[in-house]
Design a protein around this motif. Structure first.
Motif, PDB file in Angstrom:
ATOM      1  N   PRO A 130       0.804  -1.340   0.066  1.00 60.21           N
ATOM      2  CA  PRO A 130       0.185  -0.001  -0.037  1.00 60.21           C
ATOM      3  C   PRO A 130       0.775   1.038   0.006  1.00 60.21           C
ATOM      4  O   PRO A 130       0.467   2.072  -0.707  1.00 60.21           O
ATOM      5  CB  PRO A 130      -0.762  -0.175   1.244  1.00 60.21           C
ATOM      6  N   ILE A 131       1.838   1.228   0.734  1.00 60.10           N
ATOM      7  CA  ILE A 131       2.946   2.399   0.917  1.00 60.10           C
ATOM      8  C   ILE A 131       4.128   2.065   1.268  1.00 60.10           C
ATOM      9  O   ILE A 131       4.619   0.959   1.821  1.00 60.10           O
ATOM     10  CB  ILE A 131       2.309   3.397   1.979  1.00 60.10           C
ATOM     11  N   ASP A 132       4.960   2.844   0.787  1.00 62.38           N
ATOM     12  CA  ASP A 132       6.447   2.465   0.862  1.00 62.38           C
ATOM     13  C   ASP A 132       6.779   2.321   2.484  1.00 62.38           C
ATOM     14  O   ASP A 132       6.582   3.445   3.023  1.00 62.38           O
ATOM     15  CB  ASP A 132       7.373   3.438   0.250  1.00 62.38           C
ATOM     16  N   ASN A 133       7.402   1.494   2.735  1.00 61.72           N
ATOM     17  CA  ASN A 133       7.607   1.341   4.305  1.00 61.72           C
ATOM     18  C   ASN A 133       8.368   2.668   4.963  1.00 61.72           C
ATOM     19  O   ASN A 133       8.349   2.690   5.969  1.00 61.72           O
ATOM     20  CB  ASN A 133       8.328   0.181   4.746  1.00 61.72           C
ATOM     21  N   HIS A 134       9.232   3.185   4.215  1.00 58.09           N
ATOM     22  CA  HIS A 134      10.153   4.236   4.640  1.00 58.09           C
ATOM     23  C   HIS A 134       9.502   5.465   4.501  1.00 58.09           C
ATOM     24  O   HIS A 134      10.303   6.302   4.811  1.00 58.09           O
ATOM     25  CB  HIS A 134      11.644   4.222   3.967  1.00 58.09           C
ATOM     26  N   GLU A 135       8.328   5.655   4.065  1.00 54.45           N
ATOM     27  CA  GLU A 135       7.904   7.070   3.864  1.00 54.45           C
ATOM     28  C   GLU A 135       7.353   7.633   5.079  1.00 54.45           C
ATOM     29  O   GLU A 135       6.581   6.917   5.851  1.00 54.45           O
ATOM     30  CB  GLU A 135       6.750   7.007   2.804  1.00 54.45           C
ATOM     31  N   LYS A 136       7.571   8.964   5.553  1.00 52.66           N
ATOM     32  CA  LYS A 136       7.031   9.564   6.407  1.00 52.66           C
ATOM     33  C   LYS A 136       6.338  10.637   5.896  1.00 52.66           C
ATOM     34  O   LYS A 136       6.739  11.440   5.122  1.00 52.66           O
ATOM     35  CB  LYS A 136       8.106  10.042   7.525  1.00 52.66           C
ATOM     36  N   PHE A 137       5.197  10.947   6.375  1.00 50.19           N
ATOM     37  CA  PHE A 137       4.275  11.880   5.830  1.00 50.19           C
ATOM     38  C   PHE A 137       4.488  13.165   6.952  1.00 50.19           C
ATOM     39  O   PHE A 137       4.494  13.040   8.097  1.00 50.19           O
ATOM     40  CB  PHE A 137       3.000  11.459   5.767  1.00 50.19           C
ATOM     41  N   SER A 138       4.607  14.245   6.231  1.00 51.61           N
ATOM     42  CA  SER A 138       4.753  15.863   7.058  1.00 51.61           C
ATOM     43  C   SER A 138       3.699  16.509   6.175  1.00 51.61           C
ATOM     44  O   SER A 138       3.555  16.386   4.847  1.00 51.61           O
ATOM     45  CB  SER A 138       5.926  15.961   6.874  1.00 51.61           C
ATOM     46  N   SER A 139       3.417  17.514   6.730  1.00 53.97           N
ATOM     47  CA  SER A 139       2.517  18.656   5.977  1.00 53.97           C
ATOM     48  C   SER A 139       3.389  19.620   5.289  1.00 53.97           C
ATOM     49  O   SER A 139       2.878  20.648   4.630  1.00 53.97           O
ATOM     50  CB  SER A 139       1.746  19.549   6.913  1.00 53.97           C
ATOM     51  N   THR A 140       4.734  19.775   5.491  1.00 49.60           N
ATOM     52  CA  THR A 140       5.452  20.743   4.994  1.00 49.60           C
ATOM     53  C   THR A 140       6.746  20.114   4.188  1.00 49.60           C
ATOM     54  O   THR A 140       7.482  20.959   3.454  1.00 49.60           O
ATOM     55  CB  THR A 140       6.362  21.327   6.053  1.00 49.60           C
ATOM     56  N   GLU A 141       6.503  18.934   3.757  1.00 50.80           N
ATOM     57  CA  GLU A 141       7.834  18.400   2.877  1.00 50.80           C
ATOM     58  C   GLU A 141       7.652  18.079   1.607  1.00 50.80           C
ATOM     59  O   GLU A 141       8.459  17.631   0.760  1.00 50.80           O
ATOM     60  CB  GLU A 141       8.175  17.045   3.734  1.00 50.80           C
ATOM     61  N   SER A 142       6.382  18.914   1.053  1.00 54.59           N
ATOM     62  CA  SER A 142       6.247  18.654  -0.219  1.00 54.59           C
ATOM     63  C   SER A 142       5.396  19.672  -0.749  1.00 54.59           C
ATOM     64  O   SER A 142       4.781  20.610  -0.011  1.00 54.59           O
ATOM     65  CB  SER A 142       5.275  17.407  -0.702  1.00 54.59           C
ATOM     66  N   VAL A 143       5.111  19.839  -2.012  1.00 53.60           N
ATOM     67  CA  VAL A 143       4.336  21.009  -2.508  1.00 53.60           C
ATOM     68  C   VAL A 143       2.815  20.876  -2.373  1.00 53.60           C
ATOM     69  O   VAL A 143       2.346  19.660  -2.624  1.00 53.60           O
ATOM     70  CB  VAL A 143       4.539  20.959  -4.369  1.00 53.60           C
ATOM     71  N   PRO A 144       2.229  21.760  -2.093  1.00 52.38           N
ATOM     72  CA  PRO A 144       0.763  21.664  -1.790  1.00 52.38           C
ATOM     73  C   PRO A 144      -0.122  21.068  -3.056  1.00 52.38           C
ATOM     74  O   PRO A 144       0.101  21.496  -3.982  1.00 52.38           O
ATOM     75  CB  PRO A 144       0.167  23.077  -1.210  1.00 52.38           C
ATOM     76  N   PHE A 145      -1.275  20.199  -2.768  1.00 56.14           N
ATOM     77  CA  PHE A 145      -2.059  19.736  -3.471  1.00 56.14           C
ATOM     78  C   PHE A 145      -3.104  20.670  -3.763  1.00 56.14           C
ATOM     79  O   PHE A 145      -3.746  20.950  -2.803  1.00 56.14           O
ATOM     80  CB  PHE A 145      -2.402  18.262  -3.318  1.00 56.14           C
TER      81      PHE A 145
END
Length: 188
Positions: free
Chosen positions: A56-71
């Motif tokens: 379902p998701i890459d095991n090493h992926e950590k989600f943050s509200s600031t680390e990517s371009v806003p959708f």
């Protein structure tokens, strides 16, 4: 109901018509043609025209509200997460990941949207991994729980989860962000 004895399952159109006629004589049914909704669940016959994902998701992926371009299409993201949340009723294997992505409904990023699309690709590759309740399993109640330490990149809160099985069948599960911040993995 005598007419229904000896009925087999399959894709034989003539047999299906015969069964519908026999049922209609006894119960007065209405043929609604292709299945769209069943027991409150929407039936979709295809997902995306893309390659399935193995997880379902890459095991090493950590989600943050600031680390990517806003959708920019926030409503699209919200609808997608809402549909995935509804799907967790029959697909507990995606529950944790959908819960992680649902934390960003107010300010999703491109990374969050791509992770949600990956969950769809996973579902496409594993459509039969829903809940299964066998009639021949032993009736033993088993429960498991676990927690991590500081999963949320923004708040550093830990996540606790549990699952309960009756025999080999999953009957209850939950994952939830803890209310306080743990200072060590023992406290989590």
């Amino acid at each position: 109901m005598e007419q229904l004895k000896g009925i087999k399952q399959g894709n034989d159109k003539e047999e299906i018509v015969r069964i519908k006629q026999a049922l209609n004589q006894t119960f007065k049914i209405k043929d609604l043609e292709n299945l769209r909704y069943f027991l409150g669940l929407e039936v979709v016959r295809s997902l995306l025209a893309c390659k399935p994902a193995p997880t379902p998701i890459d095991n090493h992926e950590k989600f943050s509200s600031t680390e990517s371009v806003p959708f920019t299409y926030i409503q699209t993201y919200r609808r997608l997460i809402g549909r995935l949340m509804y799907l967790t009723n029959t697909r507990p294997d995606i529950t944790f990941f959908v819960q992680q992505l649902s934390q960003f409904l107010a300010k999703p990023t491109i990374a969050h949207y791509n992770a949600a699309i990956r969950i769809l690709r996973y579902i496409k590759g594993a459509p039969s991994l829903g809940l299964f309740f066998s009639s021949t399993t032993s009736v033993h109640l088993k429960a498991f729980c676990d927690s991590d330490w500081g999963t949320c990149s923004d708040s550093r809160q830990s996540v606790t989860g549990f699952s309960v099985y009756l025999g080999n069948s999953l009957v209850s599960w939950k994952s939830k962000k803890q209310g306080t911040i743990s200072k060590s993995s023992c406290e989590a």
